[in-house]
Scaffold this motif. Structure first.
Motif, short mmCIF file in Angstrom:
data_model
loop_
_atom_site.label_atom_id
_atom_site.label_comp_id
_atom_site.label_asym_id
_atom_site.label_seq_id
_atom_site.Cartn_x
_atom_site.Cartn_y
_atom_site.Cartn_z
N PHE A 154 0.84 -1.20 0.00
CA PHE A 154 0.00 0.00 0.00
C PHE A 154 0.88 1.25 0.00
CE2 PHE A 154 -3.71 2.22 2.44
CZ PHE A 154 -3.94 3.01 1.33
N MET A 155 1.94 1.24 0.78
CA MET A 155 2.86 2.38 0.83
C MET A 155 3.51 2.62 -0.53
SD MET A 155 4.38 4.76 2.66
CE MET A 155 4.33 4.33 4.42
N ILE A 156 3.98 1.55 -1.15
CA ILE A 156 4.65 1.68 -2.45
C ILE A 156 3.69 2.23 -3.50
CG2 ILE A 156 5.69 0.37 -4.34
CD1 ILE A 156 6.81 -1.54 -2.19
N LEU A 157 2.47 1.70 -3.50
CA LEU A 157 1.47 2.18 -4.47
C LEU A 157 1.14 3.65 -4.25
CD1 LEU A 157 -0.95 -0.89 -4.47
CD2 LEU A 157 0.65 -0.23 -6.28
N SER A 158 1.11 4.07 -2.99
CA SER A 158 0.83 5.47 -2.68
C SER A 158 1.97 6.37 -3.11
CB SER A 158 0.56 5.63 -1.18
OG SER A 158 -0.59 4.90 -0.79
N LEU A 159 3.21 5.93 -2.85
CA LEU A 159 4.38 6.74 -3.21
C LEU A 159 4.54 6.85 -4.73
CD1 LEU A 159 6.96 5.43 -0.57
CD2 LEU A 159 5.84 7.67 -0.60
N LEU A 160 4.20 5.76 -5.44
CA LEU A 160 4.36 5.77 -6.89
C LEU A 160 3.16 6.39 -7.60
CD1 LEU A 160 5.90 2.22 -7.51
CD2 LEU A 160 7.08 4.42 -7.40
N GLY A 161 2.09 6.62 -6.85
CA GLY A 161 0.91 7.23 -7.45
C GLY A 161 0.14 6.32 -8.39
N VAL A 162 0.32 4.99 -8.23
CA VAL A 162 -0.38 4.04 -9.11
C VAL A 162 -1.56 3.37 -8.38
CG1 VAL A 162 1.66 3.58 -10.48
CG2 VAL A 162 1.20 2.16 -8.48
N ILE A 290 -5.04 -9.13 -1.22
CA ILE A 290 -6.39 -8.88 -0.71
C ILE A 290 -6.36 -7.86 0.42
CG2 ILE A 290 -8.31 -9.93 0.57
CD1 ILE A 290 -7.84 -12.47 -1.08
N LEU A 291 -5.39 -7.98 1.32
CA LEU A 291 -5.27 -7.00 2.40
C LEU A 291 -5.06 -5.60 1.84
CD1 LEU A 291 -3.10 -8.73 5.18
CD2 LEU A 291 -5.51 -8.05 5.32
N THR A 292 -4.24 -5.51 0.80
CA THR A 292 -3.98 -4.21 0.17
C THR A 292 -5.25 -3.65 -0.46
OG1 THR A 292 -1.71 -4.90 -0.30
CG2 THR A 292 -2.52 -2.97 -1.47
N PHE A 293 -5.97 -4.51 -1.19
CA PHE A 293 -7.25 -4.10 -1.79
C PHE A 293 -8.19 -3.57 -0.72
CE2 PHE A 293 -6.66 -6.97 -5.65
CZ PHE A 293 -6.58 -5.92 -6.53
N ILE A 326 -0.42 7.68 2.75
CA ILE A 326 0.87 7.33 3.35
C ILE A 326 0.74 7.18 4.86
CG2 ILE A 326 3.20 8.19 3.80
CD1 ILE A 326 3.16 9.43 1.00
N SER A 327 -0.06 8.04 5.47
CA SER A 327 -0.30 7.92 6.91
C SER A 327 -1.01 6.61 7.23
CB SER A 327 -1.15 9.09 7.40
OG SER A 327 -0.48 10.32 7.22
N MET A 338 3.19 -4.02 16.15
CA MET A 338 2.57 -4.11 17.47
C MET A 338 1.67 -5.34 17.62
SD MET A 338 3.75 -1.41 18.97
CE MET A 338 2.72 -1.12 20.40
N GLY A 339 1.58 -6.15 16.56
CA GLY A 339 0.78 -7.37 16.64
C GLY A 339 -0.66 -7.21 16.25
N HIS A 340 -0.94 -6.38 15.22
CA HIS A 340 -2.33 -6.12 14.86
C HIS A 340 -2.58 -6.25 13.37
CE1 HIS A 340 -4.46 -5.02 18.52
NE2 HIS A 340 -3.29 -4.61 18.95
N SER A 341 -3.84 -6.50 13.05
CA SER A 341 -4.28 -6.52 11.66
C SER A 341 -4.28 -5.10 11.11
CB SER A 341 -5.68 -7.14 11.56
OG SER A 341 -6.58 -6.50 12.47
N THR A 342 -4.65 -4.96 9.86
CA THR A 342 -4.56 -3.69 9.14
C THR A 342 -5.19 -2.53 9.90
OG1 THR A 342 -4.70 -4.94 7.08
CG2 THR A 342 -5.08 -2.57 6.95
N ILE A 343 -4.43 -1.45 10.03
CA ILE A 343 -4.94 -0.20 10.61
C ILE A 343 -5.45 0.65 9.46
CG2 ILE A 343 -4.43 1.79 12.08
CD1 ILE A 343 -4.01 -0.89 13.47
N THR A 344 -6.68 1.10 9.56
CA THR A 344 -7.27 1.83 8.44
C THR A 344 -8.10 3.02 8.94
OG1 THR A 344 -8.52 1.57 6.37
CG2 THR A 344 -9.40 0.48 8.33
N THR A 345 -8.47 3.88 8.03
CA THR A 345 -9.25 5.07 8.37
C THR A 345 -10.70 4.68 8.62
OG1 THR A 345 -7.81 6.33 6.89
CG2 THR A 345 -9.83 7.40 7.61
#
Length: 476
Positions: A154-162, A290-293, A326-327, A338-345
């Motif tokens: 997710f970070m790479i996709l955000s940084l590359l703008g794709v 799938i997690l990224t999606f 990116i955040s 920290m031992g957790h599943s995906t942190i999201t907005t």
């Protein structure tokens, strides 16, 4: 009142990088800028932060119950007390980072849906990769490695703008079906934990309604929906509190205290197996994708929806949008550590925005409230350990996610078939991954057979081939 041409800059000392007037701007109905006093500004943002925290704080009880396995009647090897502490720490990190870096009133926490996916799909798959006799601690460490790689992608996709290319691969109807299917699955778990549904020897039966488990669930559910219908802030939280009080009265939980020092989080912190996830990439890559999606869809839908309703959009764009993503991705990386599943907005951020929150200070205050909540660990841990208390929250979250079906054109069978399969297979098979994989495989076939291949993104064909090979040679 200031005119549009007048610029007044007020430094805010909390940030390392000095922020200027935009941090404290508000707009009145005729779009003229006004500058509130500093006290009025912080009071407004503090109240908005309190509102947002109240609406999403149920995650502090729900997340430990899910990741520890207590919600499902088994143990993942993750300590529920440590999970309570790290839920607050990971959420606080995400909120404060969003406030400082992106300067938006969006709060973050472990996402509903992704947490079920990690425990019920990724964790068993990791156990298979390591061998059935593997130490549970090794299995969830490998699962956290998968979560970390999902955040890294997710970070790479955000940084590359794709990122937008990835969004276009999966059409809106299929995305809606995935959300609805996960919601139905979450609600099914809630009904099972409440005793409404009983699974006996692989047979699903109607449960006994006259039990304390059902009574605790019913009180939380009916109170929550009554408060939601009256637009009372923190409705789900109040439902959980009422259910917990009834559980205490019934002797289902015993409190050792209300306030205390946070449980030691060290058993979870840093126990993440990234090399192992990379070594098993041939098996685990669809889980990472799938997690990224899921994270991209959650974040994009939440941010755009709130921004459009609150006039944060500038034309068709959202300023500093990349910082938001990116955040979010950074919070997932930290959460995995920290031992957790995906942190999201969280979509619950809309409640704070409706309450007046307009800047990153709202998110910062939410993060501070998460840190304060750690000191109520004795109460939170006891609540999380008794599943019927939080079952009402699962059913309500399921209801909210099922709203996605409204955007599906059920008269268009090229859409309806794959969407129906996703929605039905996820809860019926007990696997989020199975439903999503089937939907992604059936979607291009359905479109081609119906003569609507122009609606298929070219990269969807590549994804179809990869998933088909994965299904044949890996899943078998």
């Amino acid at each position: 009142m200031q005119s549009k041409e007048t610029a007044i800059q007020v430094p805010v000392s909390l940030f390392v990088l000095t922020q200027k007037l935009p941090l404290m701007d508000i707009f009145n109905s005729d779009n003229n800028r006004v500058l509130p006093s500093r006290a009025a500004f912080f009071r407004r943002e503090l109240v908005a932060g309190m509102i947002t925290f109240a609406t999403m704080s149920y995650i502090i009880c729900v997340q430990p119950a899910i990741l520890s396995g207590s919600m499902f009647g088994f143990s993942t090897g993750m300590d529920i007390g440590a999970l309570t502490t790290t839920t607050c720490l990971a959420s606080a990190f995400g909120c404060i980072l969003m406030g400082i870096w992106a300067r938006y009133p969006f709060a973050l926490a472990p996402g509903m849906g992704e947490n079920f996916f990690v425990v019920l799909t990724i964790l068993p798959l990791c156990t298979v990769c390591l061998g059935k006799e593997a130490d549970p601690a090794h299995s969830w460490a490998l699962a956290m490695g998968v979560v970390f790689l999902g955040g890294a992608l997710f970070m790479i996709l955000s940084l590359l703008g794709v990122r937008n290319i990835l969004i276009r691969i999966i059409s809106p109807p299929l995305r809606s079906a995935i959300g609805a299917g996960i919601g139905l699955f979450i609600a099914w778990i809630g009904l099972k934990n409440a005793g409404i549904i009983v699974v006996d020897k692989n047979a699903v039966q109607f449960g006994h309604l006259l039990s304390w488990d059902t009574a605790v669930f019913a009180l939380g559910l009916f109170l929550s929906i009554a408060l939601i219908s009256r637009k009372i802030t923190g409705a789900i939280l109040f439902g959980i509190i009422a259910a917990a009080l009834l559980a205490i009265f019934a002797g289902k939980i015993t409190l050792s205290g209300w306030i205390g020092m946070p449980p030691d989080p060290s058993p979870l912190i840093g126990n993440i197996d990234i090399p192992g996830a990379l070594s098993h990439l041939a098996v685990l890559w669809p889980m990472i994708l799938i997690l990224t999606f899921l994270d991209i869809f959650d974040t994009l839908g939440t941010v755009v929806g709130i921004a459009q309703r609150s006039n944060m959009m500038k034309g068709n764009s959202l300023p500093r949008a990349e910082r938001i993503f990116i955040s979010d991705a950074s919070a997932t990386l930290f959460g995995a550590f920290m031992g957790h599943s995906t942190i999201t907005t969280f979509i619950e951020s809309a409640s704070g925005v409706a309450g007046g929150g307009r800047t990153g200070w709202t998110a910062i205050f939410v993060g501070i409230f998460f840190l304060i909540a750690m000191f109520f660990a004795p109460l939170l841990t006891a609540v999380a350990a008794y599943a019927p208390i939080t079952s009402s929250a699962l059913v309500i979250v399921g209801i909210m996610m099922m709203k996605e079906v409204r955007s599906i054109d059920w008269d268009n069978f090229s859409d309806a078939l794959p969407c129906f399969l996703v929605i039905s297979v996820i809860p019926f098979s007990g696997s989020i991954a199975n439903g999503i994989l089937l939907g992604l495989l059936v979607w291009p076939i359905s479109k081609v057979l119906c003569g609507k291949q122009k609606e298929i993104h070219p990269l969807m064909y590549l994804l179809f081939i990869l998933l088909l090979l994965y299904t044949i040679f890996v899943i078998k």
